[in-house]
Write an enzyme that holds these catalytic residues in place. Structure first.
Site, short mmCIF file in Angstrom:
data_model
loop_
_atom_site.label_atom_id
_atom_site.label_comp_id
_atom_site.label_asym_id
_atom_site.label_seq_id
_atom_site.Cartn_x
_atom_site.Cartn_y
_atom_site.Cartn_z
N GLY A 155 0.83 -1.22 0.00
CA GLY A 155 0.00 0.00 0.00
C GLY A 155 0.85 1.26 0.00
O GLY A 155 0.50 2.25 0.63
N ASP B 51 -1.57 -7.75 -6.28
CA ASP B 51 -2.79 -7.62 -5.48
C ASP B 51 -2.61 -8.46 -4.22
O ASP B 51 -2.41 -9.68 -4.30
CB ASP B 51 -3.95 -8.16 -6.34
N SER C 34 -6.01 -0.46 12.94
CA SER C 34 -6.75 0.81 13.04
C SER C 34 -7.35 0.91 14.44
O SER C 34 -7.63 -0.11 15.08
CB SER C 34 -7.89 0.83 12.02
N TYR D 37 -15.28 -2.73 8.22
CA TYR D 37 -13.87 -2.29 8.31
C TYR D 37 -13.32 -2.63 9.70
O TYR D 37 -12.23 -3.17 9.84
CB TYR D 37 -13.81 -0.78 8.05
N LYS E 161 -10.21 -5.09 10.71
CA LYS E 161 -9.02 -4.61 11.43
C LYS E 161 -8.87 -5.31 12.79
O LYS E 161 -7.75 -5.52 13.26
CB LYS E 161 -9.09 -3.08 11.61
N1 LIG Z 1 -5.98 7.27 7.15
C1 LIG Z 1 -6.47 6.88 8.31
O1 LIG Z 1 -7.10 7.67 9.06
C2 LIG Z 1 -6.25 5.48 8.79
C3 LIG Z 1 -6.60 5.18 10.12
C4 LIG Z 1 -6.41 3.90 10.59
C5 LIG Z 1 -5.86 2.93 9.77
N2 LIG Z 1 -5.53 3.24 8.49
C6 LIG Z 1 -4.97 2.17 7.67
O2 LIG Z 1 -3.72 2.57 7.15
C7 LIG Z 1 -3.48 1.93 5.90
C8 LIG Z 1 -3.12 2.99 4.86
O3 LIG Z 1 -4.23 3.86 4.72
P1 LIG Z 1 -4.15 5.29 4.00
O4 LIG Z 1 -4.98 6.22 4.76
O5 LIG Z 1 -2.73 5.63 3.69
O6 LIG Z 1 -4.98 4.96 2.68
P2 LIG Z 1 -4.58 4.95 1.13
O7 LIG Z 1 -5.85 4.66 0.42
O8 LIG Z 1 -3.81 6.18 0.80
O9 LIG Z 1 -3.58 3.71 1.02
C9 LIG Z 1 -4.00 2.38 0.90
C10 LIG Z 1 -3.23 1.75 -0.25
O10 LIG Z 1 -3.58 0.36 -0.30
C11 LIG Z 1 -3.61 0.00 -1.66
N3 LIG Z 1 -4.42 -1.18 -1.92
C12 LIG Z 1 -5.78 -1.26 -1.90
N4 LIG Z 1 -6.18 -2.50 -2.28
C13 LIG Z 1 -5.05 -3.20 -2.54
C14 LIG Z 1 -4.81 -4.52 -2.99
N5 LIG Z 1 -5.82 -5.39 -3.24
N6 LIG Z 1 -3.52 -4.93 -3.18
C15 LIG Z 1 -2.49 -4.07 -2.93
N7 LIG Z 1 -2.67 -2.80 -2.51
C16 LIG Z 1 -3.93 -2.37 -2.31
C17 LIG Z 1 -4.20 1.23 -2.35
O11 LIG Z 1 -3.96 1.22 -3.75
C18 LIG Z 1 -3.57 2.37 -1.61
O12 LIG Z 1 -2.39 2.84 -2.24
C19 LIG Z 1 -4.76 1.16 5.58
O13 LIG Z 1 -4.59 -0.19 5.95
C20 LIG Z 1 -5.79 1.82 6.45
O14 LIG Z 1 -6.87 0.96 6.76
C21 LIG Z 1 -5.71 4.50 7.98
#
Ligand SMILES: NC(=O)c1ccc[n+]([C@@H]2O[C@H](COP(=O)([O-])OP(=O)(O)OC[C@H]3O[C@@H](n4cnc5c(N)ncnc54)[C@H](O)[C@@H]3O)[C@@H](O)[C@H]2O)c1
Length: 254
Positions: free
Chosen positions: A15, A67, A146, A159, A163
């Site tokens: 990601g 993926d 999360s 979600y 998590k």
């Molecule tokens: N932003 C927040 O507030 C927050 C809070 C808690 C947890 N998170 C977690 O942090 C992580 C990153 O989140 P973010 O906010 O940077 O979001 P983001 O959407 O910027 O990043 C997530 C990435 O995962 C990739 N992805 C999605 N499906 C995929 C797949 N099948 N195979 C490979 N890659 C895949 C996407 O292309 C994307 O680049 C996630 O797991 C999210 O659940 C985020």
């Protein structure tokens, strides 16, 4: 030429085309790690932008696409990483999605998709890196869970469940691989201002509401997750495993 000494360790980050994964890639590289950045093929441009940032800071990176819901892709991407530096020392499972919906309206397909991307990916990616880590009797796995894993909120039930599964996988993997010198921990970010969070929050009014609810009176930036992850990757956390660390500015306390 790198502007800093490498530390001889390779970190694999899923990601990594944007958001938290990109910040982690840049942050690990700045600490001397060689970074393998991965994401889905459709995000290749984002991955390249991450690599450009790493290299601008004098670091080394290698993009690989796949993926994380596919076991075959996970195995192939890890083999690609090992082909690049010879080893994967640290895995950061950061890929994830959140499509908000009330549970009563949620389809089975939407449920399965969240479980596959957010939870099953942790299973497959961890299975893929374990043989190499075991050989060297050292490894670190860091799962980005999360705060939702602690307490589900309306429209995020699926979600939150996915998590919570990540936290449970973290605890069980830690017990299964501890004797091999491998530590497994999770980070539970609060609200981190990425595209994912902004889609969820909707607007500035919601941002202000959550800022007020947070002890530090601000929401997180992707960079706020970097320090805790570097700590969990380092020898300074040798005796920490199977834990889930909230990184939320004081939004939640359990
Ligand atoms: N932003 C927040 O507030 C927050 C809070 C808690 C947890 N998170 C977690 O942090 C992580 C990153 O989140 P973010 O906010 O940077 O979001 P983001 O959407 O910027 O990043 C997530 C990435 O995962 C990739 N992805 C999605 N499906 C995929 C797949 N099948 N195979 C490979 N890659 C895949 C996407 O292309 C994307 O680049 C996630 O797991 C999210 O659940 C985020």
């Amino acid at each position: 030429m790198p502007s800093h000494e490498g530390n001889g360790k390779t970190v694999f980050i899923t990601g990594a085309a944007g958001g938290i994964g990109r910040a982690l890639s840049v942050g690990f590289a700045a600490e001397g790690y060689e970074v393998v950045v991965s994401d889905i093929p459709a995000q290749l441009e984002g991955l390249r932008a991450t690599c450009a940032l790493v290299e601008a800071g004098g670091g080394k990176s290698h993009p690989t696409t796949g993926d994380v819901t596919s076991k075959q892709d996970c195995d192939r991407m890890v083999a690609d990483a090992i082909g690049w530096t010879g080893h994967v020392d640290i895995l950061v499972n950061c890929a994830g999605i959140l499509h908000a919906k009330r549970l009563e309206d949620l389809s089975g397909e939407e449920w399965d998709r969240h479980i596959a991307i957010n939870s099953r990916s942790v299973l497959y990616m961890t299975q893929a890196v374990l043989p190499d880590m075991r050989k060297r009797h050292w490894g670190r796995i860091i799962n980005i869970a999360s705060l939702a894993a602690r307490q589900g909120i309306p429209t995020e039930g699926h979600y939150a469940a996915s998590k919570a599964a990540v936290v449970t996988l973290t605890r069980v993997f830690a017990q299964e691989v501890g004797e091999d010198g491998i530590n497994v921990n999770a980070i539970c970010p609060g609200i981190i201002l990425t595209e994912m969070a902004m889609n969820k929050l909707g607007g500035q009014e919601q941002v202000r509401f959550w800022e007020k609810a947070t002890a530090l009176r601000r929401l997180g930036q992707p960079e706020d997750v970097v320090g805790p992850a570097i700590f969990l990757a380092s020898e300074k956390s040798d005796f920490v495993t199977g834990q889930a660390l909230n990184v939320c500015g004081g939004l939640y306390f359990h």
